[in-house]
Write a protein that holds these residues in place. Structure first.
Motif, PDB file in Angstrom:
ATOM      1  N   SER A 255      72.391 -51.272 -31.642  1.00  0.00           N
ATOM      2  CA  SER A 255      71.847 -51.888 -32.849  1.00  0.00           C
ATOM      3  C   SER A 255      70.409 -52.340 -32.604  1.00  0.00           C
ATOM      4  CB  SER A 255      72.690 -53.088 -33.257  1.00  0.00           C
ATOM      5  OG  SER A 255      72.573 -54.119 -32.283  1.00  0.00           O
ATOM      6  N   GLU A 256      69.721 -52.684 -33.672  1.00  0.00           N
ATOM      7  CA  GLU A 256      68.358 -53.207 -33.539  1.00  0.00           C
ATOM      8  C   GLU A 256      68.351 -54.473 -32.690  1.00  0.00           C
ATOM      9  OE1 GLU A 256      66.746 -53.724 -37.406  1.00  0.00           O
ATOM     10  OE2 GLU A 256      66.588 -51.575 -37.836  1.00  0.00           O
ATOM     11  N   VAL A 257      69.368 -55.304 -32.865  1.00  0.00           N
ATOM     12  CA  VAL A 257      69.456 -56.541 -32.065  1.00  0.00           C
ATOM     13  C   VAL A 257      69.618 -56.201 -30.584  1.00  0.00           C
ATOM     14  CG1 VAL A 257      70.852 -58.588 -31.588  1.00  0.00           C
ATOM     15  CG2 VAL A 257      70.372 -57.930 -33.950  1.00  0.00           C
TER      16      VAL A 257
ATOM     17  N   TYR B 169      68.686 -53.411 -29.016  1.00  0.00           N
ATOM     18  CA  TYR B 169      67.403 -52.899 -28.515  1.00  0.00           C
ATOM     19  C   TYR B 169      66.423 -54.043 -28.287  1.00  0.00           C
ATOM     20  CZ  TYR B 169      68.292 -47.870 -29.164  1.00  0.00           C
ATOM     21  OH  TYR B 169      68.768 -46.586 -29.048  1.00  0.00           O
ATOM     22  N   SER B 170      66.434 -54.999 -29.201  1.00  0.00           N
ATOM     23  CA  SER B 170      65.533 -56.151 -29.073  1.00  0.00           C
ATOM     24  C   SER B 170      65.804 -56.914 -27.787  1.00  0.00           C
ATOM     25  CB  SER B 170      65.699 -57.064 -30.295  1.00  0.00           C
ATOM     26  OG  SER B 170      64.934 -58.231 -30.155  1.00  0.00           O
TER      27      SER B 170
ATOM     28  N   SER C  92      60.592 -58.510 -30.276  1.00  0.00           N
ATOM     29  CA  SER C  92      61.142 -59.032 -31.517  1.00  0.00           C
ATOM     30  C   SER C  92      61.924 -57.961 -32.269  1.00  0.00           C
ATOM     31  CB  SER C  92      60.020 -59.562 -32.411  1.00  0.00           C
ATOM     32  OG  SER C  92      59.243 -58.496 -32.908  1.00  0.00           O
ATOM     33  N   ARG C  93      62.849 -58.413 -33.095  1.00  0.00           N
ATOM     34  CA  ARG C  93      63.624 -57.464 -33.901  1.00  0.00           C
ATOM     35  C   ARG C  93      62.712 -56.741 -34.890  1.00  0.00           C
ATOM     36  NH1 ARG C  93      69.221 -58.652 -37.299  1.00  0.00           N
ATOM     37  NH2 ARG C  93      69.526 -56.484 -38.019  1.00  0.00           N
ATOM     38  N   GLN C  94      61.670 -57.434 -35.361  1.00  0.00           N
ATOM     39  CA  GLN C  94      60.739 -56.814 -36.301  1.00  0.00           C
ATOM     40  C   GLN C  94      60.033 -55.612 -35.672  1.00  0.00           C
ATOM     41  OE1 GLN C  94      61.012 -60.015 -35.719  1.00  0.00           O
ATOM     42  NE2 GLN C  94      61.550 -60.956 -37.700  1.00  0.00           N
TER      43      GLN C  94
ATOM     44  N   VAL D 231      61.265 -53.752 -33.234  1.00  0.00           N
ATOM     45  CA  VAL D 231      62.274 -52.693 -33.133  1.00  0.00           C
ATOM     46  C   VAL D 231      62.478 -52.031 -34.482  1.00  0.00           C
ATOM     47  CG1 VAL D 231      64.712 -52.208 -32.691  1.00  0.00           C
ATOM     48  CG2 VAL D 231      63.449 -53.733 -31.163  1.00  0.00           C
ATOM     49  N   ARG D 232      62.554 -52.836 -35.543  1.00  0.00           N
ATOM     50  CA  ARG D 232      62.796 -52.276 -36.880  1.00  0.00           C
ATOM     51  C   ARG D 232      61.669 -51.337 -37.293  1.00  0.00           C
ATOM     52  NH1 ARG D 232      65.188 -55.949 -41.477  1.00  0.00           N
ATOM     53  NH2 ARG D 232      66.973 -55.450 -40.148  1.00  0.00           N
TER      54      ARG D 232
END
Length: 361
Positions: free
Chosen positions: A28-30, A32-33, A39-41, A43-44
């Motif tokens: 998930s993005e989390v 990977y973060s 930050s998750r941003q 990654v997104r």
């Protein structure tokens, strides 16, 4: 130029995608973060671009999955060869950095890593070097290592050296002068004026640079380094595997320092390995860290396993050194640069429990 964080995150996730089958679930993005400490941003943003390209799919209620990944032809072949033992937390980290970067940039690669220089030389002697587009290696001062380098140069194979310098050849080094300087400055600020520096006669660029930085820091703090406080420890070139009891042999000249016939309040040096060996002998003679002597390490083993005391120390970015060496080679092979560029990778100072402030500081 080093890539921005977003670009590095994009490259990492893209490489992850290419190692999986279409439709296979991705972290998930989390996740990977957390893996990448970004930050998750960030990654997104990378994931959004991969989704736009069709390499990643968002599945409602399920997360991320691999999209339709086109087959990627390898950009070339690299030879990766470091003298190390798997599990050794020093140069083996360079190997891991090399491997990950080669996969990320879509290169086939062959590992020829051995614990001794002689084994490395024999393996490379048997290779058809014309089958490679570039080589990333370690090369220090042994005759076998120099012969290995000569083989590669005679084959006109582009080469980048990790952790040492040879005239006219690109290299990736850690910021050694600054590493020595940070040690000297930290000890001086804690009131230490008599600091024992453990060195070696090994011919490598990092050894004199670390000592020069250390001496400069003392000088900038109004302290002149006493030459008697420099002790050479033999370097057999054998990795220290924590838990095996493997120690650097100490010369007879070390005895007067171990018996504290020469006054010093702290011990440091060019490498954690002889520092650990020296401090182990001090420990056997009743000395304690930091109550009796302060210690600052240099390398990726910032602890004394026999005393279970974390060491203040310089942490080298070994993984990043390997990754950076492959990146420099990739830029040359792909035509982004007309020569392989050298690089200096930043170090980090880690403050633990092994330095005590003197009362008169």
């Amino acid at each position: 130029m080093i890539k921005q964080v977003y670009e590095q995150v994009y490259d990492y996730i893209e490489a992850d995608v290419h190692q999986r089958l279409p439709g296979e679930a991705l972290p998930s993005e989390v996740q990977y973060s957390l893996q990448l400490s970004v930050s998750r941003q960030t990654v997104r943003k990378a994931v959004d671009e991969l989704v736009r390209q069709g390499l990643v799919r968002r599945l409602p209620g399920k997360g991320l999955a691999v999209g339709e990944v086109p087959a990627i032809q390898p950009r070339g072949r690299m030879l990766i060869s470091c003298i190390c033992t798997p599990g050794d937390s020093d140069l083996f980290r360079c190997v891991l950095g090399c491997m990950d970067a080669a996969a990320r940039f879509h290169y086939e690669y062959k590992l020829l890593n051995f614990p001794t220089a002689a084994e490395q030389y024999r393996a490379i002697l048997a290779e058809d070097l014309s089958a490679y587009d570039g080589a990333v290696i370690t090369c220090f001062d042994s005759e076998a290592e120099q012969c290995t380098l000569n083989l590669i140069l005679r084959a006109k194979l582009p080469v980048c050296i990790i952790g040492n310098e040879h005239e006219g050849i690109a290299s990736v080094m850690s910021d050694d002068f600054n590493g020595g300087y940070l040690i000297g400055d930290a000890l001086a600020r804690h009131g230490h004026k008599r600091v024992l520096w453990l060195t070696t006669d090994r011919q490598a660029a990092d050894v004199p640079r670390r000592l020069a930085g250390f001496i400069q820091a003392l000088h900038d703090n109004g302290i002149e380094h006493d030459p008697e406080l420099t002790l050479a420890i033999p370097d057999p070139g054998v990795p220290l595997l924590i838990g095996t009891g493997t120690l650097r042999p100490l010369p007879f000249a070390a005895e007067k320092y171990l018996e504290r016939q020469v006054h010093y309040t702290a011990v440091t040096g060019y490498s954690t390995l002889p520092i650990v060996s020296f401090c182990h002998e001090l420990y056997l003679r009743g000395a304690r860290v930091p109550e009796d002597v302060s210690v600052v390490a240099y390398g990726d083993q910032p602890y004394l396993p026999w005393q279970n005391i974390p060491l203040t120390g310089i942490l080298e970015a070994k993984y990043e050194m390997g990754s950076e060496a492959v990146l420099r080679m990739h830029r040359f092979i792909s035509g982004e640069t007309d020569q392989i560029e050298s690089a200096i990778v930043p170090i980090r100072f880690s403050s633990m429990k092994s330095v005590q402030t003197l009362d008169d500081a």
